[in-house]
Design an enzyme around this catalytic site. Structure first.
Site, PDB file in Angstrom:
ATOM      1  CG  ASN A   8     -19.311  18.091  14.250  1.00 16.59           C
ATOM      2  OD1 ASN A   8     -18.462  17.225  14.420  1.00 16.59           O
ATOM      3  ND2 ASN A   8     -20.616  17.610  14.210  1.00 16.59           N
ATOM      4  CG  HIS A  44     -23.428  12.434  15.038  1.00 21.02           C
ATOM      5  ND1 HIS A  44     -24.220  12.660  13.746  1.00 21.02           N
ATOM      6  CD2 HIS A  44     -24.490  11.854  15.800  1.00 21.02           C
ATOM      7  CE1 HIS A  44     -25.288  11.924  13.624  1.00 21.02           C
ATOM      8  NE2 HIS A  44     -25.561  11.195  14.697  1.00 21.02           N
ATOM      9  NE  ARG A  50     -20.956   7.434   8.826  1.00 21.75           N
ATOM     10  CZ  ARG A  50     -22.058   7.734   8.321  1.00 21.75           C
ATOM     11  NH1 ARG A  50     -22.029   8.893   7.474  1.00 21.75           N
ATOM     12  NH2 ARG A  50     -23.105   7.051   8.075  1.00 21.75           N
ATOM     13  CD  GLU A  71     -24.254  17.125  16.240  1.00 21.45           C
ATOM     14  OE1 GLU A  71     -24.453  16.128  15.428  1.00 21.45           O
ATOM     15  OE2 GLU A  71     -24.079  18.248  15.810  1.00 21.45           O
ATOM     16  CD  GLU A 152     -27.365  22.439  15.737  1.00 23.00           C
ATOM     17  OE1 GLU A 152     -27.256  22.334  16.901  1.00 23.00           O
ATOM     18  OE2 GLU A 152     -26.849  22.458  14.441  1.00 23.00           O
TER      19      GLU A 152
HETATM   20  N1  PXP Z   1     -25.428  20.546  13.690  1.00 23.82           N
HETATM   21  C1  PXP Z   1     -25.865  19.397  13.817  1.00 23.82           C
HETATM   22  C2  PXP Z   1     -27.078  18.996  14.311  1.00 23.82           C
HETATM   23  C3  PXP Z   1     -25.190  18.311  12.836  1.00 23.82           C
HETATM   24  O1  PXP Z   1     -25.735  16.931  12.705  1.00 23.82           O
HETATM   25  C4  PXP Z   1     -24.115  18.609  12.232  1.00 23.82           C
HETATM   26  C5  PXP Z   1     -23.187  17.639  11.382  1.00 23.82           C
HETATM   27  O2  PXP Z   1     -24.070  16.779  10.456  1.00 23.82           O
HETATM   28  C6  PXP Z   1     -23.605  19.990  12.156  1.00 23.82           C
HETATM   29  C7  PXP Z   1     -24.149  21.000  12.924  1.00 23.82           C
HETATM   30  C8  PXP Z   1     -22.260  20.324  11.326  1.00 23.82           C
HETATM   31  O3  PXP Z   1     -22.549  20.367  10.125  1.00 23.82           O
HETATM   32  P1  PXP Z   1     -21.242  20.706   9.143  1.00 23.82           P
HETATM   33  O4  PXP Z   1     -20.191  19.621   9.373  1.00 23.82           O
HETATM   34  O5  PXP Z   1     -21.882  20.576   7.836  1.00 23.82           O
HETATM   35  O6  PXP Z   1     -20.728  22.020   9.577  1.00 23.82           O
END
Ligand code: PXP
Length: 239
Positions: A8, A44, A50, A71, A152
């Site tokens: 991400n 996302h 943001r 996302e 997920e």
């Molecule tokens: N998976 C989903 C569906 C998410 O929305 C997020 C971010 O909130 C993540 C994974 C990754 O989370 P992180 O940034 O805490 O590793």
């Protein structure tokens, strides 16, 4: 077999947006992430934009060799944006305007019809569908009924327990049970949120999980590790 890693890159955009210019550039970073061996890029697109902006999504999606996992909230406007950009994968997530990050899984019961209709649209367009849910057998059953191809599992709770050195065995058992059940009813199982090296080592033992999506820790760790190289470069310039 190695599980897939989705990275991400939202927080590359967070850093870029702090200056409103173009550095660091999410597209350049996405290419590096894939070159280093990750399997997909997760972004996302939030209602408040943001971090990732529409333009980022457009640029990333225009390179069809980048597997994008988009996302989005279960919102008709987001569905339209997604259909225009045609990502490889979609993951529906809950979204609250004032949250710092995605705090929990979707409320499937409350949003049944909306989610079912959205999944149908993406399934028709051959975009892999996933629902971000809490580890709950009921939600897994419902995910299947609503037509999702994957789930997920939100790993926020176990990640916090591990980080705070609390007993995480009950949560781990729950995730394992959910992953097994999901796989048995034909859902592909992914997991993510709050994960770091230690959480990943622990959850990697659950064989039913095929993909992890990790963001914040990877970006933070990359800054920590990369800074020495950058400082050395400046020292060289200053000589
Ligand atoms: N998976 C989903 C569906 C998410 O929305 C997020 C971010 O909130 C993540 C994974 C990754 O989370 P992180 O940034 O805490 O590793």
């Amino acid at each position: 077999m190695r599980k897939r890693l989705g990275v991400n890159i939202d927080h590359i955009a967070t850093l870029r947006n702090a200056r409103g210019e173009n550095h660091p550039d999410p597209y350049t970073v996405a290419l590096k992430v894939l070159k280093a061996g990750a399997n997909s890029i997760t972004v996302h697109l939030r209602e408040d934009r943001r971090h990732i902006k529409d333009k980022d999504l457009k640029i990333l999606s225009s390179n069809k060799s980048i597997p994008i996992n988009l996302e989005i909230a279960s919102d008709p406007q987001m569905v339209n944006i997604a259909l225009k950009n045609k990502p490889s994968f979609i993951c529906l997530v809950p979204e609250k305007r004032n949250e710092i990050t995605t705090e929990g899984g979707l409320n499937l019961k409350k949003n049944k019809n909306k989610i079912k209709n959205i999944l149908e649209i993406f399934n028709k367009h051959n975009i892999r569908t996933s629902l971000f849910i809490n580890p709950s057998l009921q939600d897994i059953k419902l995910s299947k009924v609503l037509g999702s191809k994957c789930i997920e599992i939100h790993t926020g709770k176990i990640s916090n327990q591990i980080k705070q050195q609390k007993n995480y065995s009950k949560e781990l058992k729950k995730i394992k049970k959910c992953a097994t059940y999901a796989k048995n009813i034909g859902l592909e199982v992914h997991a993510g949120h709050g994960m770091d090296y230690k959480t990943t080592k622990i959850l990697n033992k659950i064989e039913q999980i095929e993909e992890f999506n990790i963001g914040h820790f990877i970006i933070g760790e990359s800054v920590s590790h990369g800074i020495s190289k950058v400082i050395k470069q400046f020292i060289k310039i200053l000589k």
